[in-house]
Design an enzyme around this catalytic site. Sequence first.
Site, short mmCIF file in Angstrom:
data_model
loop_
_atom_site.label_atom_id
_atom_site.label_comp_id
_atom_site.label_asym_id
_atom_site.label_seq_id
_atom_site.Cartn_x
_atom_site.Cartn_y
_atom_site.Cartn_z
N TRP A 190 0.61 -1.40 0.33
CA TRP A 190 -0.26 -0.07 -0.18
C TRP A 190 0.84 1.51 0.04
CZ3 TRP A 190 -4.78 1.80 -0.82
CH2 TRP A 190 -4.84 3.72 -0.39
N GLU A 244 -6.54 18.36 3.75
CA GLU A 244 -5.33 17.92 3.93
C GLU A 244 -4.61 18.54 3.02
OE1 GLU A 244 -7.42 13.54 5.51
OE2 GLU A 244 -7.25 13.76 3.70
N ASP A 282 -0.56 9.49 0.19
CA ASP A 282 0.80 10.37 0.01
C ASP A 282 1.98 10.92 -0.80
OD1 ASP A 282 -1.78 10.92 0.76
OD2 ASP A 282 -1.54 12.32 2.15
C1 FRU Z 1 -3.91 12.38 3.09
C2 FRU Z 1 -4.01 11.75 4.33
C3 FRU Z 1 -3.25 13.00 4.96
C4 FRU Z 1 -2.45 11.58 5.99
C5 FRU Z 1 -1.99 10.68 4.85
C6 FRU Z 1 -2.51 9.24 6.79
O1 FRU Z 1 -4.35 11.19 2.01
O2 FRU Z 1 -5.39 11.60 4.86
O3 FRU Z 1 -3.43 13.78 6.04
O4 FRU Z 1 -1.39 12.24 6.93
O5 FRU Z 1 -2.70 10.93 4.30
O6 FRU Z 1 -2.08 8.47 5.92
#
Ligand code: FRU
Length: 549
Positions: A66, A252, A69
């Site tokens: 997996w 985010e 980001d």
């Molecule tokens: C965005 C997010 C971020 C967080 C990360 C966790 O896709 O939700 O806000 O830091 O992914 O994996």
Amino acid sequence: MISKIFKIQTSVLLIILSLFSIAISSCEDKATSQTDPQSESNMVEKTKTYQDANRPQFHFSPPANWMNDPNGMVYYEGEYHLFYQYYPDSTVWGPMHWGHAVSPDMVNWEHLPIALYPDKLGYIFSGSAVVDWKNTSGFGKDGQPPLIAMFTHHEPEGEKTDAKDFQYQSIAYSNDKGRTWTKYEGNPVIPNTNNIRDFRDPKVMWDETHNQWLMVLAAKDRLQFWGSADLKNWEHLSDWGNQYGNRKGVWECPEIFPMQIEGTEETKWVVLLSINPGSFNGGSGTQYFVGDFDGKNFTIDSKFGKDIQNGKGVWIDYGRDNYAGVSWSDVPKEDGRRLFMGWMSNWDYAQIVPTKKWRSAMTLPRSLSLHNTEKGYRLQSQPVKELEQLRTKKFALKAQKLSDKMVLTDKFKINAAQSELVLEIDLKTTTAQAFGIELMNDKGETYKVGYDVKTHRFFSDRRGAGDLSFSEKFAKEIHYSTTHTLKDKLKIHLFIDAASAEMFGDNGAIIMTDIFFPTEDFNKMAIYATDGTVTLLKGEVHNLNTIWN
Ligand code: FRU
């Protein structure tokens, strides 16, 4: 994340939850023992060929399992670093690590061992990295500047309770070009005293104008700006934005950077902001704002236009699969580009897309520029020129009027599933209601992308593009862009890589990035027109190389 998981059908949820608890225990082991580097390199070795069905051939994807980001994107000593949200033990989201890869050109990638592991302060959520050139942090060694990563520690036990302080910001440093990292003993450097559960994703930059480290993070439905002299002690500068743009979801992965308006000496500040849900075509997406920053406060420029006032938002990509993207830090001044990359998926279905060994890829790297347009200040994105090295064979298309469908793969040896197209269309003599590019396979599956002349919108249609069974949200309707009225000519630049299309319309003024899952490779490609003719001024198609040999 919890809110995302709730949205998945119950059966999938149960599977995920059981994987999740296995994951947490295995992660705890890792936090103390670390992964055996030998077995990790074995994993890379095993998947090196990247031959799995629908595996992108010239996009970055993790060796296995997996990814979400992009994180810590920083350029240092000839290397573009890409860290990424990584769960190395499963193909669904779990205890987050920072995976790591480097590239000389943002195109060819070398996988490196995991950079940051979960620890007693929690999982390692999204964040950024900078070169601390002046060694303001004091972490430098032997006269060399350290790389500093700033990320969110997410404490999973706290998340399960009513607590509001389980996300906080921490730093780590590296003295060996990002190969190994030491977490700062004074972590967290910013505790969560906000009474807000969502408090994450710090993006740091050196703010030359105001002589400070500037950091922006997302706090539920607003941004917080923070300043620092040494990356360890932070001062809260301001809050911004709870009344602007699209506010349907949780904010985010924000970013702020200055940018010169093309063709002028004027500089404006751009804020990128990912939001989930609420994107233009549903689920997660990235909007942006243009304005000024005075060292403490960000204000929107009235020339950014009205679109943000009605909650619509202005989006960096009008497709469904470009999320949490930010730009590379410390790109040399001589280069001068603002280089961007996003995660090519959407939380609406990211965890259940039909891939087996690996889940999700990054978008192609893009170069951003800022323009003063009729609609207001707008970003344009172009694929980076480094991608041209992938071209192996070129087919030129001559000027012609087309009606119905011209199947390009009948005429040329085009590898439809791994290709790049550049088309120039004369709109004054085009009579078609819509036109575009169609991918097909022998199973009758099709994907279409193009421009709807009648409604002045670009579109991407994956409703017939293969496996749709995994999610009702995946291909409910055609994805349309915002209206984009064109007068004379239109240039479409398109990249197809197995299971994705990235369409840069009108020199990157409108982009649409969508993924799809044909049950057999697309092996045919056509240009088509509906209800009339389309005038092709010129065109070229390139077969593209794989980066994974
Ligand atoms: C965005 C997010 C971020 C967080 C990360 C966790 O896709 O939700 O806000 O830091 O992914 O994996």
